[in-house]
Design a protein around this motif. Structure first.
Motif, PDB file in Angstrom:
ATOM      1  N   UNK A 145      -7.501   0.531  -2.421  1.00 51.01           N
ATOM      2  CA  UNK A 145      -6.231  -0.249  -3.402  1.00 51.01           C
ATOM      3  C   UNK A 145      -5.600  -0.605  -2.236  1.00 51.01           C
ATOM      4  N   UNK A 146      -5.273  -0.412  -0.477  1.00 53.42           N
ATOM      5  CA  UNK A 146      -5.502  -1.253   0.468  1.00 53.42           C
ATOM      6  C   UNK A 146      -6.814  -2.753   0.129  1.00 53.42           C
ATOM      7  N   UNK A 147      -7.633  -2.649  -0.178  1.00 50.41           N
ATOM      8  CA  UNK A 147      -8.082  -4.105  -0.024  1.00 50.41           C
ATOM      9  C   UNK A 147      -7.969  -4.905  -1.243  1.00 50.41           C
ATOM     10  N   UNK A 148      -7.558  -4.081  -2.370  1.00 46.27           N
ATOM     11  CA  UNK A 148      -7.293  -5.240  -3.508  1.00 46.27           C
ATOM     12  C   UNK A 148      -6.148  -5.760  -3.095  1.00 46.27           C
ATOM     13  N   UNK A 149      -5.345  -4.934  -2.925  1.00 50.71           N
ATOM     14  CA  UNK A 149      -3.863  -5.657  -2.005  1.00 50.71           C
ATOM     15  C   UNK A 149      -3.932  -6.836  -1.028  1.00 50.71           C
ATOM     16  N   UNK A 150      -5.097  -6.566   0.062  1.00 49.71           N
ATOM     17  CA  UNK A 150      -4.924  -7.445   0.696  1.00 49.71           C
ATOM     18  C   UNK A 150      -5.339  -8.842   0.122  1.00 49.71           C
ATOM     19  N   UNK A 151      -6.999  -8.574  -0.615  1.00 47.14           N
ATOM     20  CA  UNK A 151      -7.727  -9.561  -1.705  1.00 47.14           C
ATOM     21  C   UNK A 151      -6.383 -11.100  -2.368  1.00 47.14           C
ATOM     22  N   UNK A 152      -5.400  -9.636  -2.488  1.00 48.39           N
ATOM     23  CA  UNK A 152      -4.418 -10.685  -3.686  1.00 48.39           C
ATOM     24  C   UNK A 152      -3.304 -10.963  -3.234  1.00 48.39           C
ATOM     25  N   UNK A 153      -2.903 -10.862  -1.783  1.00 51.23           N
ATOM     26  CA  UNK A 153      -2.072 -11.576  -0.960  1.00 51.23           C
ATOM     27  C   UNK A 153      -3.039 -12.379  -0.275  1.00 51.23           C
ATOM     28  N   UNK A 165       1.185  -1.195  -0.073  1.00 48.38           N
ATOM     29  CA  UNK A 165      -0.176  -0.017   0.019  1.00 48.38           C
ATOM     30  C   UNK A 165       0.653   1.336   0.176  1.00 48.38           C
ATOM     31  N   UNK A 166       1.918   1.070   0.619  1.00 50.44           N
ATOM     32  CA  UNK A 166       2.272   2.358   1.413  1.00 50.44           C
ATOM     33  C   UNK A 166       3.729   2.653  -0.156  1.00 50.44           C
ATOM     34  N   UNK A 167       4.056   1.406  -0.906  1.00 51.41           N
ATOM     35  CA  UNK A 167       4.809   1.951  -2.513  1.00 51.41           C
ATOM     36  C   UNK A 167       4.238   2.046  -3.663  1.00 51.41           C
ATOM     37  N   UNK A 168       2.500   1.377  -3.583  1.00 53.91           N
ATOM     38  CA  UNK A 168       1.615   1.996  -4.971  1.00 53.91           C
ATOM     39  C   UNK A 168       0.133   3.476  -4.060  1.00 53.91           C
ATOM     40  N   UNK A 169       0.172   3.764  -3.098  1.00 55.83           N
ATOM     41  CA  UNK A 169      -0.457   4.817  -2.645  1.00 55.83           C
ATOM     42  C   UNK A 169      -0.528   5.614  -3.316  1.00 55.83           C
ATOM     43  N   UNK A 170       1.604   6.799  -4.137  1.00 61.20           N
ATOM     44  CA  UNK A 170       1.090   8.117  -4.166  1.00 61.20           C
ATOM     45  C   UNK A 170       0.439   7.489  -6.118  1.00 61.20           C
ATOM     46  N   UNK A 171       0.363   6.666  -6.795  1.00 58.87           N
ATOM     47  CA  UNK A 171      -0.533   6.408  -7.781  1.00 58.87           C
ATOM     48  C   UNK A 171      -1.742   6.956  -7.653  1.00 58.87           C
ATOM     49  N   UNK A 172      -2.258   6.749  -7.023  1.00 61.11           N
ATOM     50  CA  UNK A 172      -3.979   7.325  -6.585  1.00 61.11           C
ATOM     51  C   UNK A 172      -4.496   8.040  -5.645  1.00 61.11           C
ATOM     52  N   UNK A 173      -3.218   8.379  -4.016  1.00 63.20           N
ATOM     53  CA  UNK A 173      -3.283   9.088  -3.401  1.00 63.20           C
ATOM     54  C   UNK A 173      -4.148  10.682  -4.070  1.00 63.20           C
ATOM     55  N   UNK A 174      -3.358  11.285  -5.144  1.00 64.88           N
ATOM     56  CA  UNK A 174      -3.792  12.709  -5.647  1.00 64.88           C
ATOM     57  C   UNK A 174      -5.189  12.426  -6.528  1.00 64.88           C
TER      58      UNK A 174
END
Length: 341
Positions: A333-341, A315-324
């Motif tokens: 994003x965190x929810x999607x990453x959790x599902x993938x993991x 989430x930390x690595x990829x959040x700059x792509x969506x935060x703005x």
């Protein structure tokens, strides 16, 4: 007799003073040339690098990478400029530098952006330097002459075509297309015109060993300019996608000291997210996530990774792509990453 001897001494004295003045002038010219040479090195007159200096460290060369390098090298051997095109973070720059180094010729690096214009490619006048010559031929009279010399500084393209180097032009499509008009005569006629340069050396004959590799992101990326068709017709385009999972594991392993199991998990997660997310998730993201994992120590006592920590890291690595773009984007994003993991 005395008067005659006195006259000769005066004449000899004038001659000595004249000789001294000429010597001072010669010394001033030499000093000017030395300063201009030193300034040229500081300001990029000689951006040449030895091939062994530009190879990325570390650089992983699996069968997939070697195949691409051989393909690029083959086109360069055929005297064709190569345009590497692909998504961000897929390794285009490292591939270009490695292929350039394999030629064994000097390499010139150039990074493109909105500020690059024709002068930034070929060179420009970098001010002038002046010195004074003093003529004291007549006793009691000091004649001063100011001499001003303009100094021209060659920029990367001029140096590369003159020295037969391999030009690696990174982020080529981020520069204004108008700046690249000078490349048409380089590739088509073997001549580089240097606007602003006066005299017989305004044009440079392209060295027979000169080659060019340029890299660009795909056309849909922000800040990317469509280049003129007349120039693109002179390139061969090599599309660089994301590597296979074996190559991505080797790349991550080369950058981060992690167990094979952890590296495999990071790469599998990255590749899954690449399929599930709308934005680009490159190999660079996998390397960054692996570095975070190594710092935060996500290995439990049983050797298994902590899923919650891995979720937070990605989430930390990829959040700059969506935060703005979306206030709720990070939570999604965190929810999607959790599902993938």
């Amino acid at each position: 007799m005395a008067d005659d001897a006195s006259r000769k001494r005066k004449v000899r004295g004038r001659k000595i003073r004249s000789d001294r003045s000429r010597k001072e002038g010669r010394r001033a010219k030499k000093e000017l040339a030395r300063k201009a040479s030193d300034a040229g090195e500081r300001n990029g007159d000689a951006p040449l690098q030895a091939p062994e200096e530009v190879v990325p460290e570390p650089f992983v060369e699996t069968d997939a990478v070697a195949s691409l390098c051989d393909r690029i090298g083959g086109w360069l051997e055929a005297d064709q400029p190569v345009h590497l095109i692909g998504p961000t973070g897929c390794g285009k720059t490292a591939l270009a530098l490695s292929a350039a180094a394999q030629r064994g010729r000097p390499v010139v690096w150039l990074n493109g952006d909105e500020s690059v214009d024709t002068a930034a490619l070929v060179g420009a006048h970098a001010g002038g330097e002046r010195y004074e010559e003093h003529d004291r031929f007549v006793s009691g009279v000091d004649k001063k002459t100011q001499i001003v010399r303009e100094r021209w500084v060659d920029n990367p393209l001029s140096v590369a075509v003159r020295e037969g180097a391999t030009l690696v032009y990174n982020e080529f499509s981020r520069s204004d297309p108008a700046a690249h008009n000078v490349l048409l005569s380089v590739f088509e006629e073997g001549v580089l015109e240097r606007p602003g340069k006066r005299g017989d050396d305004r044009a440079i004959d392209v060295h027979p060993e000169f080659r060019a590799i340029v890299t660009s992101n795909d056309a849909e990326y922000a800040g990317v300019h469509r280049q003129q068709d007349a120039l693109l017709d002179r390139f061969v385009g090599v599309h660089v996608g994301y590597y296979d999972d074996e190559t991505e594991r080797e790349i991550v392993r080369a950058h981060v000291d992690l167990s094979d199991e952890s590296v495999e998990t990071v790469v599998e997660t990255t590749r899954a997210l690449r399929e599930n997310l709308e934005f680009v998730v490159g190999t660079r993201a996998a390397i960054t996530a692996a570095k975070g994992l190594a710092v935060f120590d996500g290995n439990g006592d049983d050797g298994r990774l902590d899923d919650d920590l891995l979720t937070e890291i990605f989430t930390d690595v990829l959040s700059p792509k969506v935060a703005d773009e979306d206030p709720d984007g990070v939570a999604e994003l965190r929810s999607t990453i959790a599902e993938a993991i």
